[in-house]
Design an enzyme around this catalytic site. Structure first.
Site, PDB file in Angstrom:
ATOM      1  N   SER A 121      -6.590  40.956  53.438  1.00 13.08           N
ATOM      2  CA  SER A 121      -7.540  40.379  52.487  1.00 13.08           C
ATOM      3  C   SER A 121      -6.882  39.343  51.597  1.00 13.08           C
ATOM      4  O   SER A 121      -7.566  38.496  51.029  1.00 13.08           O
ATOM      5  CB  SER A 121      -8.184  41.475  51.633  1.00 13.08           C
ATOM      6  OG  SER A 121      -7.202  42.226  50.986  1.00 13.08           O
ATOM      7  N   HIS A 142     -11.714  39.524  58.541  1.00 15.34           N
ATOM      8  CA  HIS A 142     -11.683  40.225  57.256  1.00 15.34           C
ATOM      9  C   HIS A 142     -13.022  40.904  56.974  1.00 15.34           C
ATOM     10  O   HIS A 142     -14.028  40.235  56.718  1.00 15.34           O
ATOM     11  CB  HIS A 142     -11.323  39.240  56.130  1.00 15.34           C
ATOM     12  CG  HIS A 142     -11.249  39.900  54.796  1.00 15.34           C
ATOM     13  ND1 HIS A 142     -11.714  39.311  53.641  1.00 15.34           N
ATOM     14  CD2 HIS A 142     -10.776  41.120  54.432  1.00 15.34           C
ATOM     15  CE1 HIS A 142     -11.515  40.138  52.633  1.00 15.34           C
ATOM     16  NE2 HIS A 142     -10.967  41.244  53.089  1.00 15.34           N
ATOM     17  N   GLU A 154     -15.369  37.789  57.599  1.00 20.05           N
ATOM     18  CA  GLU A 154     -14.833  36.424  57.563  1.00 20.05           C
ATOM     19  C   GLU A 154     -13.934  36.241  58.780  1.00 20.05           C
ATOM     20  O   GLU A 154     -13.028  37.056  59.010  1.00 20.05           O
ATOM     21  CB  GLU A 154     -14.007  36.203  56.285  1.00 20.05           C
ATOM     22  CG  GLU A 154     -14.833  36.213  55.019  1.00 20.05           C
ATOM     23  CD  GLU A 154     -13.978  36.186  53.753  1.00 20.05           C
ATOM     24  OE1 GLU A 154     -14.441  35.651  52.740  1.00 20.05           O
ATOM     25  OE2 GLU A 154     -12.840  36.722  53.767  1.00 20.05           O
ATOM     26  N   ASN A 192     -12.976  36.689  48.525  1.00 19.65           N
ATOM     27  CA  ASN A 192     -12.002  37.160  47.526  1.00 19.65           C
ATOM     28  C   ASN A 192     -11.521  36.050  46.608  1.00 19.65           C
ATOM     29  O   ASN A 192     -11.134  36.312  45.463  1.00 19.65           O
ATOM     30  CB  ASN A 192     -10.812  37.843  48.210  1.00 19.65           C
ATOM     31  CG  ASN A 192     -11.113  39.293  48.541  1.00 19.65           C
ATOM     32  OD1 ASN A 192     -12.120  39.841  48.089  1.00 19.65           O
ATOM     33  ND2 ASN A 192     -10.268  39.918  49.325  1.00 19.65           N
TER      34      ASN A 192
HETATM   35  N1  CAA Z   1     -18.177  54.726  53.721  1.00 17.27           N
HETATM   36  C1  CAA Z   1     -19.205  55.118  52.934  1.00 17.27           C
HETATM   37  N2  CAA Z   1     -20.412  55.440  53.407  1.00 17.27           N
HETATM   38  C2  CAA Z   1     -20.611  55.334  54.732  1.00 17.27           C
HETATM   39  C3  CAA Z   1     -19.612  54.912  55.586  1.00 17.27           C
HETATM   40  C4  CAA Z   1     -18.343  54.615  55.034  1.00 17.27           C
HETATM   41  N3  CAA Z   1     -17.328  54.237  55.774  1.00 17.27           N
HETATM   42  N4  CAA Z   1     -20.092  54.906  56.837  1.00 17.27           N
HETATM   43  C5  CAA Z   1     -21.345  55.288  56.764  1.00 17.27           C
HETATM   44  N5  CAA Z   1     -21.688  55.573  55.495  1.00 17.27           N
HETATM   45  C6  CAA Z   1     -22.993  56.076  55.065  1.00 17.27           C
HETATM   46  C7  CAA Z   1     -22.850  57.336  54.230  1.00 17.27           C
HETATM   47  O1  CAA Z   1     -23.079  58.432  55.068  1.00 17.27           O
HETATM   48  C8  CAA Z   1     -23.909  57.207  53.156  1.00 17.27           C
HETATM   49  O2  CAA Z   1     -24.971  58.098  53.305  1.00 17.27           O
HETATM   50  P1  CAA Z   1     -24.956  59.610  52.666  1.00 17.27           P
HETATM   51  O3  CAA Z   1     -24.428  59.500  51.280  1.00 17.27           O
HETATM   52  O4  CAA Z   1     -26.382  60.012  52.727  1.00 17.27           O
HETATM   53  O5  CAA Z   1     -24.079  60.407  53.575  1.00 17.27           O
HETATM   54  C9  CAA Z   1     -24.524  55.870  53.414  1.00 17.27           C
HETATM   55  O6  CAA Z   1     -23.662  55.134  54.274  1.00 17.27           O
HETATM   56  C10 CAA Z   1     -24.730  55.109  52.145  1.00 17.27           C
HETATM   57  O7  CAA Z   1     -25.682  54.180  52.527  1.00 17.27           O
HETATM   58  P2  CAA Z   1     -26.763  53.709  51.524  1.00 17.27           P
HETATM   59  O8  CAA Z   1     -27.576  52.692  52.231  1.00 17.27           O
HETATM   60  O9  CAA Z   1     -27.442  54.834  50.876  1.00 17.27           O
HETATM   61  O10 CAA Z   1     -25.836  53.030  50.441  1.00 17.27           O
HETATM   62  P3  CAA Z   1     -26.287  52.209  49.221  1.00 17.27           P
HETATM   63  O11 CAA Z   1     -27.622  51.616  49.399  1.00 17.27           O
HETATM   64  O12 CAA Z   1     -26.004  53.046  48.037  1.00 17.27           O
HETATM   65  O13 CAA Z   1     -25.257  50.990  49.307  1.00 17.27           O
HETATM   66  C11 CAA Z   1     -23.193  49.915  49.251  1.00 17.27           C
HETATM   67  C12 CAA Z   1     -23.918  51.256  49.268  1.00 17.27           C
HETATM   68  C13 CAA Z   1     -23.436  49.170  50.544  1.00 17.27           C
HETATM   69  C14 CAA Z   1     -21.692  50.240  49.131  1.00 17.27           C
HETATM   70  C15 CAA Z   1     -23.737  49.051  48.068  1.00 17.27           C
HETATM   71  O14 CAA Z   1     -23.603  49.760  46.880  1.00 17.27           O
HETATM   72  C16 CAA Z   1     -22.975  47.760  47.940  1.00 17.27           C
HETATM   73  O15 CAA Z   1     -23.265  46.791  48.619  1.00 17.27           O
HETATM   74  N6  CAA Z   1     -21.976  47.729  47.039  1.00 17.27           N
HETATM   75  C17 CAA Z   1     -21.103  46.562  46.889  1.00 17.27           C
HETATM   76  C18 CAA Z   1     -19.915  46.751  47.760  1.00 17.27           C
HETATM   77  C19 CAA Z   1     -19.023  45.550  47.778  1.00 17.27           C
HETATM   78  O16 CAA Z   1     -19.201  44.577  47.071  1.00 17.27           O
HETATM   79  N7  CAA Z   1     -17.997  45.630  48.621  1.00 17.27           N
HETATM   80  C20 CAA Z   1     -17.017  44.565  48.730  1.00 17.27           C
HETATM   81  C21 CAA Z   1     -15.778  45.021  48.074  1.00 17.27           C
HETATM   82  S1  CAA Z   1     -14.583  43.734  48.055  1.00 17.27           S
HETATM   83  C22 CAA Z   1     -13.809  43.878  49.527  1.00 17.27           C
HETATM   84  O17 CAA Z   1     -14.005  44.752  50.315  1.00 17.27           O
HETATM   85  C23 CAA Z   1     -12.845  42.790  49.799  1.00 17.27           C
HETATM   86  C24 CAA Z   1     -11.447  43.175  49.799  1.00 17.27           C
HETATM   87  O18 CAA Z   1     -10.700  42.546  50.516  1.00 17.27           O
HETATM   88  C25 CAA Z   1     -10.897  44.193  48.875  1.00 17.27           C
END
Ligand code: CAA
Length: 284
Positions: A121, A142, A154, A192
């Site tokens: 990343s 990414h 990406e 990022n």
């Molecule tokens: N991790 C978490 N949940 C997972 C999963 C996993 N690996 N695989 C499948 N799931 C499932 C889970 O089972 C969960 O369901 P249950 O709790 O019922 O078991 C389900 O996914 C959650 O799905 P939802 O649709 O209910 O989730 P939500 O609508 O609450 O959305 C989210 C969750 C997509 C994380 C949303 O909150 C979101 O978009 N958040 C922003 C995240 C973001 O910005 N990420 C980028 C971070 S920066 C980055 O990653 C860059 C880097 O290089 C560091």
């Protein structure tokens, strides 16, 4: 021009690698997951199996399809077992030395036309590729955390990436059901480059505006339409991961906003790493 991918390797089954492996098996691709020990690999497979079972529970996936997907994942500790992979995606520790070592090892075991991708990343894909004699087949893929849920990938073209490797990675991103975007190898790539300084600004605002963590999160959710607040998001990404990425980008750009706020560095040093350690801005 994109190469057909029959078998994929994923190296590193932490949060990102396991998420990527989950996407691959769900997309019907035979997947070899490599970790340093089976004690780490097996719980990662259990997590994948759990998330796929949750999809069955919610009526999003047939039980048979879930079982087939889990069955497509084989685990290994031996890099040599990636020999038959058409594409290998690396998701190990975010340090240049170990990544370069791994890419040199992958080059030695994989077929000459296998594509080698890194999920880095904040490091340079070009620098990772420079450890190989065939940098043209190295590309960045990414993914975002959590990989199974975030639609973006990406696709990063390093200085010497061939069109064929680039288009293969792009097409594979599409096969995983993602929305791939094309970019070049610059610090932080696209998202990022923007998100890291913005998150660092958010953390600085905590102290400057004397706003509570909950109110800051409510502010960005309800005033800017973010799906989760910045403190929740840094807890999800991992305070250590975010600080490390900030430091890497600061080193490359010298932009003050890239530097990790001292408050985050202190949290990292105290072991408050967010969700994965049970405590960050919030307690889990
Ligand atoms: N991790 C978490 N949940 C997972 C999963 C996993 N690996 N695989 C499948 N799931 C499932 C889970 O089972 C969960 O369901 P249950 O709790 O019922 O078991 C389900 O996914 C959650 O799905 P939802 O649709 O209910 O989730 P939500 O609508 O609450 O959305 C989210 C969750 C997509 C994380 C949303 O909150 C979101 O978009 N958040 C922003 C995240 C973001 O910005 N990420 C980028 C971070 S920066 C980055 O990653 C860059 C880097 O290089 C560091």
């Amino acid at each position: 021009m994109a190469k057909k991918i029959g078998k994929v390797g994923v190296v590193g089954l932490g949060a990102m690698g396991a998420g990527i492996a989950q996407l691959c098996v769900e997309a019907g691709v035979e997947t070899v997951g490599r970790e340093v020990s089976m004690e780490i690999a097996e719980p990662a497979r259990d997590r994948i199996a759990h998330f796929l079972q949750r999809k069955v529970d919610k009526g999003l996936l047939e039980q048979g399809a879930r079982d087939d997907a889990v069955g497509r994942l084989t685990l290994t500790t031996d890099v040599a077992d990636l020999a038959g992979c058409d594409l290998v995606i690396e998701a190990i520790v975010e340090e240049l030395g170990p990544k370069q070592e791994l890419f040199a090892a992958l080059e030695a075991v994989c077929a000459g036309d296998a594509v080698l991708a890194t999920n880095t990343s904040a490091l340079s894909v070009t620098e990772i590729a420079s450890a190989t004699a065939t940098p043209e087949r190295v590309v960045g893929m990414h993914f975002f955390n959590p990989a199974p849920l975030m639609p973006l990938v990406e696709i990063i073209r390093a200085e010497l990436t061939s069109d064929s490797a680039f288009e293969t990675a792009f097409a594979f991103g599409e096969k995983l059901g993602k929305h791939p975007i094309r970019c070049h190898d610059t610090p932080g790539f696209v998202v990022n480059r923007v998100l890291i300084p913005v998150l660092n600004d958010c953390i600085r605002v905590l102290d400057e505006a004397r706003v509570s963590v909950e109110d800051l999160d409510a502010g960005l959710k309800h005033g800017a339409g973010w799906p989760m607040g910045p403190c929740e998001l840094v807890d999800l990404v991992g305070i250590d991961v975010h600080v490390h990425a900030s430091e890497a980008l600061y080193e490359k750009t010298r932009e003050p906003r890239m530097a990790a706020p001292p408050r985050l560095v202190a949290m990292r040093n105290a072991g408050l790493l967010g969700r994965k350690s049970g405590r960050g801005f919030y307690t889990y």
